[in-house]
Design an enzyme around this catalytic site. Structure first.
Site, PDB file in Angstrom:
ATOM      1  N   GLY A  44       1.042  -1.091   0.087  1.00 15.46           N
ATOM      2  CA  GLY A  44       0.099   0.001  -0.016  1.00 15.46           C
ATOM      3  C   GLY A  44       0.747   1.182  -0.079  1.00 15.46           C
ATOM      4  O   GLY A  44       2.011   1.008  -0.363  1.00 15.46           O
ATOM      5  N   LEU A  45       0.243   2.328   0.451  1.00 15.74           N
ATOM      6  CA  LEU A  45       1.139   3.565   0.400  1.00 15.74           C
ATOM      7  C   LEU A  45       2.558   3.516   1.163  1.00 15.74           C
ATOM      8  O   LEU A  45       3.264   4.032   0.890  1.00 15.74           O
ATOM      9  CB  LEU A  45       0.195   4.656   0.974  1.00 15.74           C
ATOM     10  N   GLY A  47       4.005   0.582   2.380  1.00 17.62           N
ATOM     11  CA  GLY A  47       4.967  -0.265   1.509  1.00 17.62           C
ATOM     12  C   GLY A  47       5.640   0.250   0.504  1.00 17.62           C
ATOM     13  O   GLY A  47       6.743   0.247   0.400  1.00 17.62           O
ATOM     14  N   HIS A 268     -16.380   4.895  11.204  1.00 19.03           N
ATOM     15  CA  HIS A 268     -16.371   6.172  10.242  1.00 19.03           C
ATOM     16  C   HIS A 268     -17.883   6.230  10.183  1.00 19.03           C
ATOM     17  O   HIS A 268     -18.724   5.488  10.198  1.00 19.03           O
ATOM     18  CB  HIS A 268     -15.868   5.561   8.966  1.00 19.03           C
ATOM     19  N   SER A 286     -17.006   8.934   1.314  1.00 11.88           N
ATOM     20  CA  SER A 286     -15.947   9.765   1.659  1.00 11.88           C
ATOM     21  C   SER A 286     -16.409  10.913   2.584  1.00 11.88           C
ATOM     22  O   SER A 286     -17.135  11.459   2.409  1.00 11.88           O
ATOM     23  CB  SER A 286     -15.205  10.432   0.581  1.00 11.88           C
ATOM     24  N   ARG A 339     -14.600  11.909  13.578  1.00 13.24           N
ATOM     25  CA  ARG A 339     -15.589  10.601  13.133  1.00 13.24           C
ATOM     26  C   ARG A 339     -16.170  10.137  14.209  1.00 13.24           C
ATOM     27  O   ARG A 339     -17.379   9.743  14.278  1.00 13.24           O
ATOM     28  CB  ARG A 339     -14.482   9.793  12.266  1.00 13.24           C
ATOM     29  N   HIS A 410     -13.787   1.121  10.301  1.00 15.96           N
ATOM     30  CA  HIS A 410     -13.154   1.529   9.443  1.00 15.96           C
ATOM     31  C   HIS A 410     -11.492   1.274   9.467  1.00 15.96           C
ATOM     32  O   HIS A 410     -10.934   0.530   8.636  1.00 15.96           O
ATOM     33  CB  HIS A 410     -13.248   3.131   9.183  1.00 15.96           C
ATOM     34  N   GLU A 434      -0.573   2.373   8.920  1.00 17.83           N
ATOM     35  CA  GLU A 434      -1.626   1.695   9.819  1.00 17.83           C
ATOM     36  C   GLU A 434      -1.094   0.439  10.665  1.00 17.83           C
ATOM     37  O   GLU A 434      -1.703   0.238  11.686  1.00 17.83           O
ATOM     38  CB  GLU A 434      -2.908   1.431   9.006  1.00 17.83           C
ATOM     39  N   LEU A 450      -3.567   8.640   4.529  1.00 18.75           N
ATOM     40  CA  LEU A 450      -2.654   8.727   3.558  1.00 18.75           C
ATOM     41  C   LEU A 450      -1.491   9.491   3.978  1.00 18.75           C
ATOM     42  O   LEU A 450      -0.239   9.158   3.609  1.00 18.75           O
ATOM     43  CB  LEU A 450      -3.486   9.342   2.444  1.00 18.75           C
TER      44      LEU A 450
END
Length: 648
Positions: A44-45, A47, A268, A286, A339, A410, A434, A450
């Site tokens: 993912g972002l 890694g 969420h 979103s 949230r 979430h 995460e 992100l």
């Protein structure tokens, strides 16, 4: 063993900590980087960016992807945006304000030094991604545009329509592919890590299963990085991709890496409601929609009854009969409260009998006011793909009728405990994004997932891992014939053999759904002592039933998704119990962790700073033994700890 929880957060002024730390840690020369091997698990972002950055530096990197391509990582589902303190809107944003909003949003349960560093490097991320060609939205003058997100009163969220995660991942994927082409990174698609290999107290490699052939493989390295995301799927129904799981982190835990704050799971508020008992996952709408959408339920219960019977439509309820409850309860932030606050407020209205769908578990997210103010074309430009997605799933046009939403599991703020260098309590084993616990405390603000993944991968780990590897340049290549690899491989193959040998009557999903129901009902949006004790007992019973009656079809020497699921659910059945145990221990309410016994008079979370101002870190003590709890005290030098207030 409390000495294991040394955070290594540097001394000095907050704004100078990271700069001083970088000046004082060791580096590895370019020639020596070529001698060192690093394994990155997850694409993912976090890694992908870490592997790209480490490969660019000259290390030999192996990266393991559970899917057929990094483009399928769950990071693509982060639709709304990424935070950074650029202050492009000239609305008085700053690095300190982003830091403060994050600490406050996490209900004062995160480590100050890590959070400030996250805010500090956020601006570098935007520059990096623009250089990679990420198509961020731009304003009329051509500058990068921003929008607002929950928990902030400034506009600091950069976005690419409703596809921000996908576009950022494509940028990281391109950077990763550049290193693959150069030969500095070797990619292993459709491989899943099943164990960490320890030699002389250090992480020296992994055992992985080729998900296509079923072959169990040994891979050695001088350091291992876990970047496999969170464990929200322990609840079965969540907004996570179905492939998302906590098994890599859980195996690290069982090898000595402490697991921190497992009970901190985020709910969420803007998820499409559950629509049946055969559903396999939930779809997130979103948080960016809360910029222009207004959340409400009817004021009159007779209107609620008519809606549930489909005698009227939401658009037919006049303005004066609508309860915009977030705007009513939290006038300063309105629909952009964090949230956890928005989720609890929705639950309160539905529990009071004002839920608007047949199950009574939904509220409205309405764009009629924004469409009148801005025009439909502006809303289409900002959120068009999200509106399309909603209509395809629900068969309701959200330009004409409000969306229906309800909270869902979430993100998980808990994860492997790491120090300031992002190293776990196991030497040479790192956790980023995460998969670690470090930056969000009891609740994550929107558009910060992100930010953390890319911050850790591009701008933090590449510096801090060098401090450890500077001591490894004399180490030889890791020999995968070492007895430690043989023992770890045997442990994995024996576990797989046991699963097939059970030959029970129930499929894997039967157990996962049972676990998920318990987790949602007792360890979900609200928890209490009796429910948590009940959950622990029931999870143990399900785990016993699983190991006596699960049925795994076919063989291990092939592509076998039921075997994959069985291995992950076996871990979830242990992780779920630890989550409940952690929630039972934390006798306070904070962030996403609401103990019903600890609430203010108006239903807000009530912290106990005198007794619970710490990170809980759990140490594995062995099978059928109670885990050992450790505490990392949280000391706030640079912010004033206060009760969260989003009302004025």
């Amino acid at each position: 063993m409390a000495e294991k929880l040394i955070s290594k957060a540097p001394e000095g002024p907050l704004a100078e900590k990271w700069t001083r730390h970088k000046a004082n840690i060791r580096v590895v020369s370019p020639a020596n980087k070529r001698k060192l091997d690093i394994i990155v698990v997850g694409t993912g972002l976090g890694g992908a960016s870490a592997a790209a950055a480490l490969g660019e530096l000259g290390y030999n990197v192996k990266i393991f992807c559970i899917s057929d391509s990094p483009r399928r990582a769950h990071s693509i589902a982060a639709q709304g945006g990424i935070n950074a303190a650029k202050n492009y809107q000239n609305d008085n944003d700053s690095v300190y304000r982003l830091f403060y909003d994050t600490i406050k949003g996490g209900d004062y349960r995160a480590r100050e030094a890590n959070v400030y560093r996250l805010a500090e490097v956020s601006n570098l991320i935007i520059d990096q991604c623009v250089a990679q060609g990420v198509p961020f939205a731009r304003d009329y003058g051509g500058l990068l545009d921003n929008r607002s997100f929950g928990g902030a009163q400034v506009s600091r969220t950069f976005y690419a329509r409703g596809q921000t995660g996908q576009q950022l991942l494509l940028g990281a994927y391109a950077a990763l592919n550049r290193q693959v082409a150069k030969g500095s990174v070797k990619s292993y698609p459709r491989h899943e890590m099943l164990d960490v290999v320890m030699i002389d107290g250090k992480a020296r490699g992994i055992i992985a299963r080729n998900l296509v052939t079923g072959e169990v493989e040994r891979h050695g390295a001088h350091a291992v990085v876990i970047a496999t995301g969170g464990y929200g799927n322990v609840h079965f129904l969540s907004t996570n991709a179905m492939n998302s799981n906590g098994s890599a982190a859980w195996q690290a835990y069982k090898r000595g890496a402490m697991f921190a704050n497992p009970c901190f799971a985020q709910i969420h508020p803007t998820c499409i409601p559950v629509h049946g008992d055969q559903q396999s996952k939930l779809t997130l709408m979103s948080e960016s929609l809360r910029n222009d959408g207004r959340i409400w339920v009817p004021k009159k219960k007779e209107d609620v009854e008519k809606l549930r019977k489909r005698q009227i439509k939401a658009s037919q309820i006049p303005e004066e009969d609508r309860d915009y409850y977030l705007e009513r309860r939290y006038p300063a932030f309105g629909n952009l409260v964090p949230r956890d606050v928005a989720s609890r407020a929705a639950k309160e209205r539905c529990d009071a009998g004002f839920g608007v769908n047949e199950t009574g578990l939904a509220v409205y997210l309405d764009f009629s006011t924004a469409i009148k103010r801005l025009g439909k074309h502006v809303i289409e430009e900002r959120y068009g793909n999200l509106f399309q997605m909603y209509e395809k799933i629900v068969d309701v046009n959200p330009y004409e009728e409000p969306m229906m939403i309800y909270p869902a599991i979430h993100y998980t703020m808990g994860g492997l405990w790491v120090d300031y260098n992002l190293m776990t309590t196991v030497s040479g084993l790192y956790a980023i994004g995460e998969a670690n616990f470090s930056d969000h405390g009891g609740n994550r603000l929107g558009a910060s997932a992100l930010m953390q993944g890319l911050a850790d991968g591009y701008f933090i780990l590449p510096y801090t891992i060098g401090d450890y590897l500077a001591s490894e340049i004399q180490s030889k290549k890791v020999d995968t014939n070492n007895p430690a690899f043989e023992a770890a491989e045997k442990k994995v193959t024996d576990k797989i053999a046991v699963l097939f040998a059970i030959n029970g009557k129930q499929p894997v999903d039967y157990f996962h759904k049972k676990l998920g129901n318990i987790m949602w009902n007792e360890v979900g949006m609200a928890r209490n002592e009796a429910g948590l004790k009940k959950a622990i007992a029931e999870i143990k019973a399900i785990r016993d039933e699983f190991w006596h009656d699960v049925f795994v079809p076919n063989t291990k020497e092939e592509f076998n998704q039921e075997l994959e699921k069985a291995l992950r659910v076996a871990d979830f059945l242990e992780l779920g119990e630890l989550m409940a145990t952690d929630a039972l221990n934390r006798k306070e309410s904070c962030g996403g962790h609401l103990r019903e016994e600890m609430q203010t008079e108006d239903g807000e979370a009530k912290r106990d700073d005198a007794n619970f101002m710490y990170v809980t870190a759990w140490e594995y003590a062995g099978r059928d033994k109670a885990p050992i709890m450790h505490k990392e005290p949280l000391n706030y030098e640079f912010v004033k700890v206060a009760t969260r207030n989003y009302k004025d």
